[in-house]
Design an enzyme around this catalytic site. Structure first.
Site, PDB file in Angstrom:
ATOM      1  N   ARG A   1       0.819  -1.207   0.000  1.00 34.57           N
ATOM      2  CA  ARG A   1       0.000   0.000   0.000  1.00 34.57           C
ATOM      3  C   ARG A   1       0.852   1.255   0.000  1.00 34.57           C
ATOM      4  O   ARG A   1       2.042   1.216   0.314  1.00 34.57           O
ATOM      5  CB  ARG A   1      -0.934  -0.009   1.218  1.00 34.57           C
ATOM      6  CG  ARG A   1      -1.942  -1.144   1.139  1.00 34.57           C
ATOM      7  CD  ARG A   1      -2.911  -1.128   2.298  1.00 34.57           C
ATOM      8  NE  ARG A   1      -3.316  -2.507   2.555  1.00 34.57           N
ATOM      9  CZ  ARG A   1      -3.294  -3.072   3.743  1.00 34.57           C
ATOM     10  NH1 ARG A   1      -2.858  -2.397   4.788  1.00 34.57           N
ATOM     11  NH2 ARG A   1      -3.687  -4.309   3.891  1.00 34.57           N
TER      12      ARG A   1
ATOM     13  N   ARG B   1     -21.259  12.462 -50.235  1.00 32.90           N
ATOM     14  CA  ARG B   1     -21.331  13.882 -50.586  1.00 32.90           C
ATOM     15  C   ARG B   1     -22.502  14.188 -51.498  1.00 32.90           C
ATOM     16  O   ARG B   1     -23.555  14.585 -51.069  1.00 32.90           O
ATOM     17  CB  ARG B   1     -20.011  14.371 -51.218  1.00 32.90           C
ATOM     18  CG  ARG B   1     -19.846  15.893 -51.110  1.00 32.90           C
ATOM     19  CD  ARG B   1     -18.975  16.497 -52.185  1.00 32.90           C
ATOM     20  NE  ARG B   1     -19.621  16.444 -53.494  1.00 32.90           N
ATOM     21  CZ  ARG B   1     -20.519  17.326 -53.929  1.00 32.90           C
ATOM     22  NH1 ARG B   1     -20.891  18.315 -53.153  1.00 32.90           N
ATOM     23  NH2 ARG B   1     -21.061  17.215 -55.124  1.00 32.90           N
TER      24      ARG B   1
ATOM     25  N   HIS C   1     -26.231  12.677 -50.749  1.00 32.17           N
ATOM     26  CA  HIS C   1     -27.058  13.297 -49.696  1.00 32.17           C
ATOM     27  C   HIS C   1     -27.256  14.786 -49.952  1.00 32.17           C
ATOM     28  O   HIS C   1     -28.209  15.384 -49.448  1.00 32.17           O
ATOM     29  CB  HIS C   1     -26.497  13.011 -48.299  1.00 32.17           C
ATOM     30  CG  HIS C   1     -25.259  13.759 -47.914  1.00 32.17           C
ATOM     31  ND1 HIS C   1     -25.271  15.034 -47.444  1.00 32.17           N
ATOM     32  CD2 HIS C   1     -23.950  13.370 -47.902  1.00 32.17           C
ATOM     33  CE1 HIS C   1     -24.041  15.419 -47.141  1.00 32.17           C
ATOM     34  NE2 HIS C   1     -23.210  14.424 -47.427  1.00 32.17           N
TER      35      HIS C   1
ATOM     36  N   HIS D   1     -19.707  11.264 -64.485  1.00 32.07           N
ATOM     37  CA  HIS D   1     -20.608  11.579 -63.379  1.00 32.07           C
ATOM     38  C   HIS D   1     -21.933  12.067 -63.948  1.00 32.07           C
ATOM     39  O   HIS D   1     -21.962  12.868 -64.887  1.00 32.07           O
ATOM     40  CB  HIS D   1     -19.980  12.687 -62.521  1.00 32.07           C
ATOM     41  CG  HIS D   1     -20.904  13.249 -61.484  1.00 32.07           C
ATOM     42  ND1 HIS D   1     -21.013  12.730 -60.216  1.00 32.07           N
ATOM     43  CD2 HIS D   1     -21.767  14.318 -61.519  1.00 32.07           C
ATOM     44  CE1 HIS D   1     -21.885  13.438 -59.515  1.00 32.07           C
ATOM     45  NE2 HIS D   1     -22.364  14.406 -60.285  1.00 32.07           N
TER      46      HIS D   1
ATOM     47  N   THR E   1     -22.215  24.638 -59.909  1.00 22.31           N
ATOM     48  CA  THR E   1     -21.893  25.595 -58.853  1.00 22.31           C
ATOM     49  C   THR E   1     -20.522  26.226 -59.103  1.00 22.31           C
ATOM     50  O   THR E   1     -19.568  25.513 -59.362  1.00 22.31           O
ATOM     51  CB  THR E   1     -21.873  24.881 -57.484  1.00 22.31           C
ATOM     52  OG1 THR E   1     -23.094  24.174 -57.304  1.00 22.31           O
ATOM     53  CG2 THR E   1     -21.686  25.872 -56.360  1.00 22.31           C
TER      54      THR E   1
END
Length: 1254
Positions: free
Chosen positions: A402, A638, A641, A838, A973
């Site tokens: 101890r 990406r 969603h 894409h 964008t």
């Protein structure tokens, strides 16, 4: 016989002399530089991303960043999360004390991660010692201890002994060892009690290669066996009390001993300690009951009911000598302590050194303890216990491991260092002379026991906990307000230690500290301890183990009557005022967070990421082109969603599926997971750091390349930036984890594309140059964007130097026949160039178009999980896999694994029901309006938000009109935003294709439209339409005629960073934060304010984040690995006169209350009944509120005055105490809300500052 007090030893208060030479030797011989020989530095920014330079390779990356990134070899940059270094960070990493971590680790040896196999106070002590040595700490806890405080004091915590009893969980050492091995633990500290004296536990640690912080297992076995211990003590000529040589559980043997030696007799557990399994028996009539009870108690506590019997020494003093020994035979004592104030053989008060002890006896005890330790080859810390009878004779009792010291040396740290191999000299104790007693120290054990009820243990919740403090006062414990004292464990609450120059001084200090202590909710022994300190017997220093039992007056008691806070505030705000998430127009989620699938192997298979790292971008491109079958890129993380759910997917839900994704899609070309709208939305709506998202996902998926959308010179923003900003952004993105950069320009403007390509090339990323598709190459009537246009643009890109070509069909306009024509022509022209296609499935032809592209020669096509496929998103991955199985285009993907992953996403999508677009089916009108898929969802939301929901069909038609008015441009964008803004403008102002041109000079066009005509985003194919451009720009700057970035001056990013620090009064702004602010200055400011107000919202479960908690609903928040917190909403209080409500929570079982302003109509009505002051805005750093209720004594500033952070603003007075409120940031004073003499409440507005900075 000489009196014990006749030759009392003087106690000198001398400064302890360390051994600097020894410290120098350990540093020199071991070369400690922090853990494995390399300094570690960690800094965190607002997003939680971190900088760690812990290897030579990491240091090389830092040097590359510092030199501008001119690496000769493109494969040298690894995907790591490193923030921009400061001057201090660049200090020599090899010098130990160059950082706090270095200072800590330079003396701690090779151990870097330790576990404490215990609970409560001793566990906390071990964690503190380990932390001070620069180590990671690990806690364990039983099921009953799941809310115990000690587990939250460690870096990590893990439940053990599931299904076991509360005590049994801490005794099951195999499970503890298993937990340690599974979590990279190197050493185990047993604490005291439980397994601390279990030789089998120590032996198993040794067998498993774990360092046991304590004596060797052989020593524990020897000292734990009372027979062997006595024999060894006898060999050293230590005096012994008459007793049995062997332990027994046979009452007949106990009876025979009593008949031989007489009474009183001490019964002692063979494997026990700490007072358990001990009884004093004074008559033969009491022997059987005492033996039975003591044996049963020992069996329950230690698993061994055998007992030793000794002749009981009446009213002795209990003196213990602390020893410290290394593995080289060096042993010292750390003086003695008097533990005679006991109850039930458990120490109540300890005093060091022992008072009223002769010099001769003191030295004899020290010498005996050291001699025995050397004789048994004792290692580490231990206690040698003695009894001293009334005649001054001493007897050996036992040795145990101890560490109940009160002498000034940190024994726990010493234990750890010795276990790690250090010698006593190396820890500063070259000889016994280095151990110098400094005054007196006293320790009181504060327990939850009722002295008036025979010290019956009390348990329950700690309602109030106000501990003492001051010089020379120390607390060892784990108590906080709300802590629950369990009936399952020892009643120790906290250890209170005080230190002073002399005995009476330490008594005085301890009395003051105990008087200052306030504990409510459970009974404690504090009143009893106060009586002990006032006892004449105690104050004389001449007390023995019968002190408590023989002093009835002691019982005549005078009993007197964050980030988590920020998260609770957020949840309280939602509970009172409802969720305020823009775009959340759908129904609330009704599903719970799904359980993510678990990969079949701990490490994912090798993928294209490894090829890229080994062969570089050129080798990667060749491997893609040489690949047999069709490759896919998954856009679930990406674009999918973004198209379905307004880009609201949180990192938490993506990260949960990451490990399984790494296995299921191991052969994928890449994962699209960053850039584009995710950067903006993460900051603006999700209150997440996009850099941290990238970093955490990179760690979870090491085998699949990551792809981001880079808007050329627009980076991830909606306008052009200075070239140095884009270059810095790309370089940091590459370091953080991006591999493939899909470089595109919203207008296919070649100069912008070339700049983006060069930036990626310099950052050593894969250049995936992109041609954005619009029109219809299969329709001869659409001449502007013909087949020849795309082939010629590709020729120019290839000539500039690219790795991969991408065809980006944002609107889903690429029909199957057009795909065959376009890809076929490009494949024929560029046979060695990898082609990546894409599209969006808006019209429902996505799968067919991708199959046509693949058959025409495309190497990679984009798909997403079935649960988010179709409509304005990407084609279904399942459909594509099924369509190509068994053909030359077979993807090689495992359909069952893909479907398992899809099940997770199907359930997860239900969490985001508020953001569902409401689109029920595909629509071929995309061939008319040509609106990109992601924009279709976002624009529909914008229309409804602007009150134009009923005009949605008109907006779609107006979109086509706007496109024609702008010159039939490529719509990606940010150019698509220009078209969308103009479309809403046309509908809102009832304009058509003719009237908008005719009235252009008098119309106030949206900013994006004006900047488009000014060339902010580049030059469109065929030029700007006239006369519309001239009319829109009449009286305005004509803008740019070349690439904007070439004309925009470089931005001083260091100055920007300094400005943000001033603006937000924070030094935690990292390089990545600075880049975020450069992209989105206003959005980033708001993000920081929300973070300061609501804390790390990323830790909340998605449902709680979106709609809050129901009453009695509980959620768990993981703050970091191994550290979790439980939050339960309990009640929402009534509306108070102040217009606020108290919201009641339980956090980790502890009651918490937050005050929330009711912003509903009820709250507004209530507040109008009061003459209330203007309130400060916690989200605005310049809105300075009163820190407390009080009276304004003086106002020190005036409106318009410019102040610096720290400048005094207002002096408040409360409870006869004056407080000066200072400016939290630089800037001019906008408004002063108080005058001298005003009374105010906490939170009332004092001064409003326009925060200076960006």
């Amino acid at each position: 016989m000489a009196s014990a007090s006749a030759t009392r030893a003087p106690i000198f208060a001398r400064a302890r002399t360390a051994a600097p030479a020894a410290a120098e030797r350990v540093a020199a011989t071991r070369g400690f530089r922090g853990g494995g020989g390399c300094r570690t530095f960690e800094a965190r920014g607002f997003g939680g991303h971190r900088r760690r330079a812990t290897t030579p390779r990491a240091a090389a990356i830092d040097r590359d960043r510092e030199s501008g990134g001119d690496s000769k070899t493109r494969g040298d940059v690894s995907a790591r999360a490193i923030a921009e270094p400061t001057k201090e960070d660049r200090a020599n990493d090899d010098v130990c004390p160059s950082s706090l971590q270095g200072i800590l680790r330079c003396k701690s040896g090779e151990l870097t991660k330790i576990l404490c196999a215990n609970r409560g106070e001793i566990a906390v002590r071990v964690f503190r010692a380990g932390t001070e040595l620069g180590m990671r700490t690990v806690a364990i806890f039983s099921e009953a201890d799941r809310l115990a405080t000690h587990r939250y004091k460690a870096d990590e915590s893990y439940c053990v002994g599931v299904g076991e009893t509360p005590v049994g969980a801490y005794l099951g050492y195999e499970d503890i060892i298993k937990t340690a091995l599974e979590n990279g633990v190197q050493a185990i500290h047993p604490g005291y009690g439980f397994l601390s004296e279990n030789a089998d536990f120590a032996r198993r640690c040794e067998e498993e290669g774990l360092t046991f912080i304590g004596p060797r297992s052989e020593t524990i076995a020897q000292m734990g066996d009372k027979v062997i211990a006595k024999r060894l003590a006898k060999e050293c000529d230590l005096p012994l009390v008459p007793g049995t040589d062997e332990a027994t559980d046979d009452f007949a043997e106990a009876e025979a001993f009593a008949e031989t030696f007489g009474f009183p007799i001490m019964l002692k557990a063979a494997m026990g300690g700490g007072g358990r399994g001990m009884r004093i028996v004074r008559t033969m009539n009491d022997l059987k009951e005492g033996f039975t009870r003591a044996s049963s108690e020992a069996l329950g506590a230690f698993g061994d009911g055998r007992m030793f019997l000794e002749r009981y020494v009446e009213a002795p003093r209990h003196i213990e000598v602390q020893i410290l020994a290394d593995a080289h035979g060096n042993v010292v004592h750390l003086a003695e302590r008097d533990c005679s104030v006991q109850r039930r053989h458990q120490k109540v008060v300890e005093l060091a050194p022992a008072a009223e002890l002769s010099d001769e006896l003191r030295k004899t005890l020290h010498d005996d303890a050291v001699r025995l330790a050397k004789h048994v080859d004792y290692r580490n810390a231990g206690t040698v216990e003695f009894m001293v009878d009334k005649e001054g004779r001493h007897y050996f009792l036992e040795v145990n491991p101890r560490i109940q010291e009160v002498t000034g040396i940190d024994l726990v740290q010493s234990q750890i260092l010795i276990a790690g191999g250090a010698t006593l000299a190396e820890i500063g104790i070259a000889s016994q002379e280095d151990v110098v007693v400094q005054g007196f120290a006293m320790q009181c054990r504060i327990t939850t026991e009722d002295p008036q009820l025979n010290f019956a243990p009390d348990f329950g919740k700690v309602e109030v906990y106000r501990p003492p403090g001051g010089m020379g006062v120390r607390l060892d414990g784990e108590v906080v307000v709300g802590s629950r004292v369990s009936p399952n464990y020892d009643s120790l609450l906290v250890k209170l230690t005080c230190k002073e120059k002399n005995f009476h001084g330490v008594v005085q200090k301890m009395y003051r500290a105990l008087s200052e202590f306030r504990v409510r909710g459970v009974k404690t022994n504090i009143p009893f301890l106060l009586n002990v300190l006032q006892s004449e017997t105690f104050l004389s220093g001449d007390f023995a183990t019968d002190f408590i039992d023989s002093t009835p007056s002691l019982f005549e008691l005078d009993v007197g009557s964050d980030d988590m806070t920020k998260l609770l505030t957020y949840l309280g705000e939602v509970a009172v005022n409802g969720a305020k998430h823009p775009g959340a127009v759908g129904p609330a989620p009704i599903v719970e967070e799904p359980t993510p699938p678990v990969p079949s192997t701990p490490s994912p298979p090798r993928g294209f990421k490894q090829i890229l790292d080994e062969a570089g971008p050129a080798g990667f491109a060749k491997a893609v082109r040489d690949h047999e079958g069709l490759l896919i890129m998954d856009t679930t993380w990406r674009d999918a969603h973004q198209s379905c759910l307004a880009t609201r997917m949180r990192t938490r839900d993506i990260l949960a599926a990451a490990p399984y994704t790494a296995e299921a899609l191991a052969s994928a070309y890449s994962l699209e997971m960053w850039g584009g709208a995710t950067f903006d939305v993460s900051l603006r709506f999700l209150h997440e750091c996009p850099w941290r998202r990238l970093e955490s996902l990179r760690e979870a998926v090491p085998n699949i390349p990551f792809q981001m959308l880079l808007r050329g010179a627009n980076a991830v923003g909606y306008t052009s930036y200075a070239d140095n900003v884009v270059d810095a952004f790309v370089k940091e993105a590459r370091i953080a984890g991006v591999d493939v950069f899909r470089v595109f320009d919203s207008l296919n403007y070649l100069d912008n594309l070339k700049f983006g390509i060069d930036s990626v090339r310099n950052a050593n990323g894969v250049v995936e140059a992109t041609v954005c598709y619009t029109g219809d190459v299969a329709n001869p009537s659409k001449e502007k964007y013909s087949l020849e246009y795309y082939v010629h643009l590709t020729e120019q890109l290839v000539a500039h130097g690219i790795d991969v070509l991408a065809i980006k069909d944002m609107a889903g306009l690429l029909k199957p026949r057009a795909a065959t024509m376009l890809v076929g022509a490009l494949r024929e022209k560029f046979p060695d160039l990898p082609i990546h296609v894409h599209t969006h499935d808006t019209a429902g032809t996505g799968v067919a178009s991708m199959l046509a592209a693949a058959e025409a020669g495309a190497d990679v096509v984009d798909v997403c999980t079935d649960a988010m496929a179709g409509l304005t998103s990407q084609p279904s991955i399942g459909a594509l896999i099924g369509s190509t199985q068994g053909t030359s285009l077979d993807t090689g993907l495992d359909m069952p694994k893909i479907l398992t992953l899809n099940n997770y996403w199907e359930q997860t999508r239900g969490l985001y029901s508020p953001f569902e677009s409401g689109i029920k089916s595909g629509s071929a009108d995309v061939y008319v309006h040509e609106m990109p898929g992601g924009q279709y969802t976002n624009l529909k939301f914008q229309a409804f938000s602007n009150g134009l929901g009923s005009e949605w069909d008109k907006i779609k038609a107006a979109y086509a009109t706007a496109n024609r008015v702008l010159g039939d441009i490529v719509k990606v964008t940010p150019s698509s935003k220009v078209v969308g803004d103009l479309a809403q403008f046309l509908v809102a102002n009832d304009l058509d294709e003719v009237s908008v041109v005719e009235n252009a000079e008098t119309l106030s066009f949206p900013t994006s439209v004006v900047e488009y005509f000014q060339g902010y985003i580049g030059q469109p194919a065929g030029g700007f339409p006239e006369p519309l451009r001239s009319r829109v720009l009449k009286g305005k700057d004509n803008g740019y005629t070349t690439r904007p970035g070439s004309e925009i001056p470089d931005q001083d990013l260091t100055e920007l960073r300094d400005g943000i620090m001033r603006k937000h009064a924070s030094k935690l702004i990292t390089w990545r934060d600075t880049l975020s602010a450069a992209m989105y200055p206003t959005v980033f400011d708001d993000y920081v304010r929300k973070l300061n107000l609501h804390g790390p919202l990323t830790t909340l479960p998605t449902k709680a984040f979106l709609v809050g908690l129901e009453i009695d609903e509980e959620c768990e928040v993981e703050l970091r690995a191994g550290v979790k917190a439980s939050i339960k909403l309990k009640a929402i209080g009534e509306l108070l006169p102040s217009g606020t409500r108290d919201v009641f929570f339980e956090m980790n079982g502890i009651p918490r209350v937050v005050e929330i302003e009711d912003k509903t109509d009820d709250g507004a009505t209530k507040k109008t009944l009061l003459a209330s002051r203007e309130r400060s805005d916690p989200a605005d750093i310049g809105s300075v509120g009163a820190p407390m209720a009080g009276e304004v004594v003086e106002v020190l500033v005036t409106s318009g005055e410019i102040v610096e952070a720290g400048a005094p603003l207002v002096v408040l007075s409360a409870m006869k105490m004056e407080t000066t409120v200072s400016a939290p940031c630089d800037g001019p004073i906008r408004h002063v809300g108080v005058v001298a003499g005003d009374g105010c409440r906490a939170g009332d507005l004092l001064v409003a500052i326009k925060a200076d900075g960006v």
